[in-house]
Design an enzyme around this catalytic site. Structure first.
Site, short mmCIF file in Angstrom:
data_model
loop_
_atom_site.label_atom_id
_atom_site.label_comp_id
_atom_site.label_asym_id
_atom_site.label_seq_id
_atom_site.Cartn_x
_atom_site.Cartn_y
_atom_site.Cartn_z
N LYS A 110 -57.62 26.72 -26.48
CA LYS A 110 -57.23 26.03 -25.24
C LYS A 110 -58.19 26.39 -24.11
O LYS A 110 -58.60 25.52 -23.34
CB LYS A 110 -55.79 26.41 -24.83
N LYS A 189 -57.49 14.03 -38.56
CA LYS A 189 -56.16 14.55 -38.89
C LYS A 189 -55.11 13.79 -38.08
O LYS A 189 -55.30 13.58 -36.87
CB LYS A 189 -56.13 16.04 -38.52
N LYS A 192 -50.32 14.01 -32.92
CA LYS A 192 -49.83 13.43 -31.67
C LYS A 192 -50.95 13.42 -30.63
O LYS A 192 -51.09 12.49 -29.87
CB LYS A 192 -48.70 14.31 -31.10
P1 ADP Z 1 -49.40 17.55 -34.02
O1 ADP Z 1 -50.83 17.84 -34.45
O2 ADP Z 1 -49.05 16.11 -34.20
O3 ADP Z 1 -49.11 18.07 -32.62
P2 ADP Z 1 -47.94 19.87 -34.88
O4 ADP Z 1 -49.10 20.76 -34.59
O5 ADP Z 1 -46.76 19.89 -33.96
O6 ADP Z 1 -48.47 18.36 -35.02
O7 ADP Z 1 -47.48 20.13 -36.37
C1 ADP Z 1 -46.21 20.50 -36.80
C2 ADP Z 1 -46.28 20.77 -38.28
O8 ADP Z 1 -46.71 19.60 -39.01
C3 ADP Z 1 -47.27 21.87 -38.63
O9 ADP Z 1 -46.66 22.72 -39.61
C4 ADP Z 1 -48.46 21.17 -39.21
O10 ADP Z 1 -49.10 21.95 -40.21
C5 ADP Z 1 -47.86 19.89 -39.80
N1 ADP Z 1 -48.82 18.79 -39.63
C6 ADP Z 1 -49.12 18.18 -38.46
N2 ADP Z 1 -50.04 17.19 -38.65
C7 ADP Z 1 -50.35 17.21 -39.97
C8 ADP Z 1 -51.25 16.44 -40.79
N3 ADP Z 1 -51.99 15.46 -40.28
N4 ADP Z 1 -51.31 16.72 -42.09
C9 ADP Z 1 -50.53 17.70 -42.63
N5 ADP Z 1 -49.67 18.46 -41.92
C10 ADP Z 1 -49.57 18.22 -40.60
#
Ligand code: ADP
Ligand code: TRP
Length: 327
Positions: A110, A189, A192
């Site tokens: 960050k 990837k 959000k």
């Molecule tokens: P985002 O990147 O959308 O903010 P988070 O970081 O809140 O998602 O992820 C929450 C959970 O979902 C984590 O355990 C993460 O490993 C899994 N996750 C998020 N995006 C993916 C993805 N594209 N592929 C596989 N697992 C994911």
């Protein structure tokens, strides 16, 4: 085994979250005592609007319930409904070296992105340690990105136990081996923060439209294609039967099939996969009182455990007149 994990209510859950985390959370319910919570104290570190924080906390709860969270077995609550965890955070902060937090990659990222981080973001791993330790958790299922935070938790638990006597269970991380990273519409990837997601419960028409927009290369229809390098194929892997997937692999390699056809089939399969859960999701949306009740019931169960652990930790550090008297 007691299994615990937190989910940040930072937006609507997408299929990357489902295949990368939720599916495994739900599966672990079969053989374990699971404690799952909405990590809204953690989400606050990125300063969401109050309306979004409240709304997404409910949406994530509804998504979990619709997809099979079993509230008879699993304790599910909103982190901020059990404020005991913030007091434990303070006790833990006082045995946590600054250097341990300064080394945390998520914080350094960050800062490297040029954000001016708040103290909450810096202290984030200590709150996470308190989440884990206050519920006497044995196993913490998380994505690989969270591994360091579990190591920090173990370090803090051992330091506290070393200074004050055995107080906390030292937990183990259970790194969820995702089906590999689920790609988003643009091939990065799915996340959000990239705005490239397909939400689990967005309208079927919109799922279809988005899937048709997935980025592919420009190999002409008749030419062979490499399934390993195709975003559409990566998503087919998640929802197609092994037989059908093998057929698609052959079609890709032989050529003669266009990405458009693969996308159409992917849309059908993706929609079918989540369709059985849609009705329950819609019912919950129309009965938010019931959703709040589930959270209140979960908070009350969580509070009982948290209160006991916190009392143990308070006594260990010497708070309260009875601590010394009981020596
Ligand atoms: P985002 O990147 O959308 O903010 P988070 O970081 O809140 O998602 O992820 C929450 C959970 O979902 C984590 O355990 C993460 O490993 C899994 N996750 C998020 N995006 C993916 C993805 N594209 N592929 C596989 N697992 C994911
Ligand atoms: N930091 C985790 C994430 O971003 C969420 C979280 C908060 C968590 N507290 C936790 C995960 C405790 C496991 C255990 O995904």
């Amino acid at each position: 085994m007691r299994v615990l994990s937190g989910i940040q209510p930072s937006g609507r859950l997408h299929i990357g979250n489902y295949f990368g985390a939720m599916r495994q959370h739900l599966k672990l319910q079969q053989d374990n005592e699971c404690f799952y919570f909405i990590a809204d104290y953690h989400a606050l570190t990125s300063n969401p609007s109050p309306a979004d924080l409240a709304r997404y906390s409910l949406e994530v709860t509804m998504d979990y319930l619709a997809l099979g969270l079993d509230i008879d077995k699993t304790v599910f609550w909103r982190q901020s409904d059990v404020p005991e965890v913030t007091e434990l955070t303070w006790l833990l902060s006082c045995v946590t070296p600054m250097g341990l937090l300064q080394r945390c990659v998520s914080f350094k990222d960050k800062v490297a992105q040029g954000l001016s981080p708040n103290h909450g973001l810096f202290a984030y791993p200590v709150l996470q340690a308190a989440d884990i330790l206050i519920y006497d958790s044995n196993i913490v299922p998380v994505g690989a990105d969270q591994k360091q935070h579990i190591e920090v938790t173990r370090d803090i638990a051992m330091r506290f136990n070393g200074s004050y006597g055995e107080t906390f269970v030292v937990p183990e991380a259970y790194i969820i081996e995702s089906v590999a990273v689920v790609p988003g519409l643009d091939g990065r990837k799915m996340s959000k923060s990239y705005g490239n997601t397909i939400e689990i419960f967005e309208p079927e028409e919109s799922v279809r439209r988005k899937i048709m927009k997935i980025v592919t290369d420009s190999t002409p229809v008749e030419e062979p294609k490499d399934p390993e390098r195709c975003n559409v194929f990566a998503l087919l892997r998640l929802v197609a039967s092994p037989d059908e997937l093998a057929e698609w692999e052959i079609r890709y390699k032989n050529g003669g099939v266009g990405y458009g056809q693969a996308k159409k089939r992917l849309a059908e399969l993706m929609i079918e996969f989540f369709r059985p859960f849609r009705q329950k999701r819609a019912e919950l949306e129309n009965d938010l009182g019931r959703v709040e009740n589930v959270l209140a019931e979960g908070a009350s169960r969580a509070k009982t455990v948290a209160g006991q652990t916190l009392a143990r930790a308070r006594k260990a550090v010497g708070f309260g007149a009875r601590a010394m008297a009981n020596e």
